[in-house]
Design a protein around this motif. Structure first.
Motif, mmCIF file in Angstrom:
data_model
loop_
_atom_site.group_PDB
_atom_site.id
_atom_site.type_symbol
_atom_site.label_atom_id
_atom_site.label_comp_id
_atom_site.label_asym_id
_atom_site.label_seq_id
_atom_site.Cartn_x
_atom_site.Cartn_y
_atom_site.Cartn_z
ATOM 1 N N GLY A 30 8.205 -21.421 -1.146
ATOM 2 C CA GLY A 30 7.991 -21.512 -2.587
ATOM 3 C C GLY A 30 8.950 -22.465 -3.261
ATOM 4 O O GLY A 30 8.558 -23.277 -4.106
ATOM 5 N N ASP A 31 10.237 -22.386 -2.893
ATOM 6 C CA ASP A 31 11.220 -23.315 -3.460
ATOM 7 C C ASP A 31 10.881 -24.744 -3.070
ATOM 8 O O ASP A 31 11.040 -25.671 -3.861
ATOM 9 C CB ASP A 31 12.633 -22.967 -2.982
ATOM 10 N N GLU A 32 10.406 -24.917 -1.839
ATOM 11 C CA GLU A 32 10.021 -26.247 -1.379
ATOM 12 C C GLU A 32 8.891 -26.797 -2.252
ATOM 13 O O GLU A 32 8.931 -27.957 -2.668
ATOM 14 C CB GLU A 32 9.561 -26.198 0.084
ATOM 15 N N ALA A 33 7.887 -25.950 -2.554
ATOM 16 C CA ALA A 33 6.758 -26.390 -3.379
ATOM 17 C C ALA A 33 7.233 -26.786 -4.775
ATOM 18 O O ALA A 33 6.851 -27.842 -5.289
ATOM 19 C CB ALA A 33 5.708 -25.284 -3.474
ATOM 20 N N ALA A 34 8.072 -25.960 -5.389
ATOM 21 C CA ALA A 34 8.564 -26.255 -6.738
ATOM 22 C C ALA A 34 9.321 -27.575 -6.757
ATOM 23 O O ALA A 34 9.105 -28.417 -7.637
ATOM 24 C CB ALA A 34 9.450 -25.116 -7.229
ATOM 25 N N GLN A 35 10.193 -27.761 -5.784
ATOM 26 C CA GLN A 35 11.002 -28.978 -5.733
ATOM 27 C C GLN A 35 10.143 -30.206 -5.437
ATOM 28 O O GLN A 35 10.257 -31.231 -6.101
ATOM 29 C CB GLN A 35 12.095 -28.827 -4.682
ATOM 30 N N PHE A 45 4.526 -19.269 -7.970
ATOM 31 C CA PHE A 45 4.524 -17.869 -7.554
ATOM 32 C C PHE A 45 4.282 -17.745 -6.058
ATOM 33 O O PHE A 45 3.469 -18.472 -5.494
ATOM 34 C CB PHE A 45 3.452 -17.090 -8.332
ATOM 35 N N LYS A 46 5.012 -16.825 -5.446
ATOM 36 C CA LYS A 46 4.836 -16.567 -4.017
ATOM 37 C C LYS A 46 3.989 -15.317 -3.841
ATOM 38 O O LYS A 46 4.007 -14.404 -4.666
ATOM 39 C CB LYS A 46 6.179 -16.441 -3.304
ATOM 40 N N THR A 47 3.244 -15.297 -2.749
ATOM 41 C CA THR A 47 2.355 -14.198 -2.416
ATOM 42 C C THR A 47 2.993 -13.399 -1.289
ATOM 43 O O THR A 47 3.182 -13.914 -0.193
ATOM 44 C CB THR A 47 0.981 -14.750 -1.955
ATOM 45 N N LEU A 48 3.332 -12.152 -1.586
ATOM 46 C CA LEU A 48 4.012 -11.292 -0.618
ATOM 47 C C LEU A 48 3.166 -10.063 -0.331
ATOM 48 O O LEU A 48 2.585 -9.475 -1.249
ATOM 49 C CB LEU A 48 5.376 -10.865 -1.169
ATOM 50 N N LEU A 49 3.091 -9.692 0.941
ATOM 51 C CA LEU A 49 2.333 -8.499 1.305
ATOM 52 C C LEU A 49 3.268 -7.348 1.615
ATOM 53 O O LEU A 49 4.318 -7.540 2.224
ATOM 54 C CB LEU A 49 1.430 -8.784 2.512
ATOM 55 N N VAL A 50 2.861 -6.177 1.160
ATOM 56 C CA VAL A 50 3.626 -4.962 1.399
ATOM 57 C C VAL A 50 2.726 -3.944 2.083
ATOM 58 O O VAL A 50 1.496 -3.980 1.948
ATOM 59 C CB VAL A 50 4.181 -4.367 0.087
ATOM 60 N N SER A 51 3.364 -3.048 2.827
ATOM 61 C CA SER A 51 2.626 -1.925 3.407
ATOM 62 C C SER A 51 2.937 -0.698 2.562
ATOM 63 O O SER A 51 4.032 -0.553 2.012
ATOM 64 C CB SER A 51 3.016 -1.710 4.870
ATOM 65 N N LEU A 52 1.955 0.185 2.463
ATOM 66 C CA LEU A 52 2.051 1.353 1.594
ATOM 67 C C LEU A 52 2.058 2.647 2.387
ATOM 68 O O LEU A 52 1.372 2.764 3.403
ATOM 69 C CB LEU A 52 0.864 1.367 0.616
ATOM 70 N N ASP A 53 2.835 3.592 1.908
ATOM 71 C CA ASP A 53 2.859 4.959 2.438
ATOM 72 C C ASP A 53 3.160 5.028 3.935
ATOM 73 O O ASP A 53 2.635 5.895 4.632
ATOM 74 C CB ASP A 53 1.535 5.675 2.129
ATOM 75 N N THR A 96 -5.046 -11.340 5.890
ATOM 76 C CA THR A 96 -5.392 -12.379 4.916
ATOM 77 C C THR A 96 -6.148 -13.557 5.522
ATOM 78 O O THR A 96 -6.869 -14.252 4.818
ATOM 79 C CB THR A 96 -4.119 -12.941 4.235
ATOM 80 N N GLY A 97 -5.937 -13.805 6.800
ATOM 81 C CA GLY A 97 -6.534 -14.978 7.430
ATOM 82 C C GLY A 97 -5.702 -16.232 7.229
ATOM 83 O O GLY A 97 -6.142 -17.329 7.578
ATOM 84 N N TYR A 98 -4.511 -16.091 6.665
ATOM 85 C CA TYR A 98 -3.626 -17.227 6.414
ATOM 86 C C TYR A 98 -2.348 -17.108 7.226
ATOM 87 O O TYR A 98 -1.922 -16.005 7.570
ATOM 88 C CB TYR A 98 -3.227 -17.282 4.935
ATOM 89 N N LEU A 99 -1.695 -18.261 7.479
ATOM 90 C CA LEU A 99 -0.392 -18.286 8.129
ATOM 91 C C LEU A 99 0.707 -18.049 7.098
ATOM 92 O O LEU A 99 0.558 -18.422 5.931
ATOM 93 C CB LEU A 99 -0.150 -19.651 8.787
ATOM 94 N N LEU A 100 1.814 -17.451 7.529
ATOM 95 C CA LEU A 100 2.961 -17.274 6.638
ATOM 96 C C LEU A 100 3.355 -18.619 6.051
ATOM 97 O O LEU A 100 3.305 -19.637 6.722
ATOM 98 C CB LEU A 100 4.153 -16.690 7.399
ATOM 99 N N GLY A 101 3.729 -18.589 4.784
ATOM 100 C CA GLY A 101 4.069 -19.824 4.093
ATOM 101 C C GLY A 101 2.856 -20.483 3.479
ATOM 102 O O GLY A 101 2.975 -21.411 2.690
ATOM 103 N N GLY A 102 1.679 -19.982 3.814
ATOM 104 C CA GLY A 102 0.435 -20.507 3.265
ATOM 105 C C GLY A 102 -0.483 -19.388 2.816
ATOM 106 O O GLY A 102 -1.663 -19.611 2.583
ATOM 107 N N ILE A 103 0.047 -18.171 2.695
ATOM 108 C CA ILE A 103 -0.788 -17.044 2.271
ATOM 109 C C ILE A 103 -1.094 -17.189 0.785
ATOM 110 O O ILE A 103 -0.196 -17.226 -0.044
ATOM 111 C CB ILE A 103 -0.124 -15.685 2.562
ATOM 112 N N SER A 104 -2.359 -17.286 0.487
ATOM 113 C CA SER A 104 -2.822 -17.405 -0.895
ATOM 114 C C SER A 104 -3.333 -16.051 -1.371
ATOM 115 O O SER A 104 -3.896 -15.285 -0.579
ATOM 116 C CB SER A 104 -3.953 -18.427 -0.979
ATOM 117 N N PRO A 105 -3.199 -15.769 -2.656
ATOM 118 C CA PRO A 105 -3.806 -14.546 -3.177
ATOM 119 C C PRO A 105 -5.336 -14.680 -3.278
ATOM 120 O O PRO A 105 -6.035 -13.685 -3.399
ATOM 121 C CB PRO A 105 -3.167 -14.380 -4.556
ATOM 122 N N LEU A 106 -5.832 -15.908 -3.181
ATOM 123 C CA LEU A 106 -7.274 -16.176 -3.280
ATOM 124 C C LEU A 106 -7.899 -16.337 -1.896
ATOM 125 O O LEU A 106 -7.272 -16.877 -0.991
ATOM 126 C CB LEU A 106 -7.525 -17.467 -4.055
ATOM 127 N N GLY A 107 -9.134 -15.902 -1.755
ATOM 128 C CA GLY A 107 -9.888 -16.170 -0.535
ATOM 129 C C GLY A 107 -9.393 -15.439 0.694
ATOM 130 O O GLY A 107 -9.615 -15.905 1.814
#
Length: 158
Positions: A30-35, A45-53, A96-107
């Motif tokens: 994310g910092d790399e993208a901003a810079q 914004f970064k997309t982070l996944l969490v596990s629940l319960d 998600t179907g995405y690689l870390l560092g490329g996880i999008s909240p879309l699709g």
């Protein structure tokens, strides 16, 4: 074209893509993208996944500014979950179907509960991963919530 870009196109929302040369040795995507794009880190914004319960397969998505961090207790409150932990990276990629560092909240392969930090409310547009490292999508926060079925929450810190 990534699933994230296809999702935005199919929905006919207003969005822009921004590409940059990704450095595989970067410590923070994310910092790399901003810079690289010359954007205020509060708008990226970064997309982070969490596990629940305590269930590694019961996942949710937190979207927070790259300039801060995700408050696990706060996202747990938003999702009515007492136990929240960062998701296993392999599970996050699988869900998600995405690689870390490329996880999008879309699709994402499977629609997961999504909480967008409330700091996005005051912004006309935000930048999120476009589904691969080196690609960002700029869109209105309201459109992100509409496309993901997400909601705002006070989940970012710092």
């Amino acid at each position: 074209m990534t699933p994230a870009v296809n999702c935005a196109k199919k929905a006919k929302i207003s969005f822009r893509t921004h590409s940059y040369q990704h450095d595989p040795n970067t410590a923070s995507y994310g910092d790399e993208a901003a810079q690289a794009l010359g954007i205020d880190p509060q708008r990226v914004f970064k997309t982070l996944l969490v596990s629940l319960d305590g269930n590694p397969k019961k996942l949710a998505v937190g979207v927070v500014p790259v300039s801060g961090s995700l408050d696990l207790k706060a996202i747990g409150t938003c999702l009515k979950s007492k136990k929240v932990a960062m998701a296993d990276p392999a599970e996050a990629q699988r869900a998600t179907g995405y690689l870390l560092g490329g996880i999008s909240p879309l699709g994402q392969k499977k629609r997961l509960p999504l909480i967008l930090d409330q700091s996005a409310k005051s912004l006309e547009t935000i930048h999120v991963s476009g589904g691969k490292r080196g690609l960002e999508i700029e869109l209105a926060p309201a459109d992100l919530l509409r496309l993901t079925g997400g909601q705002y929450g006070d989940i970012g810190r710092g």
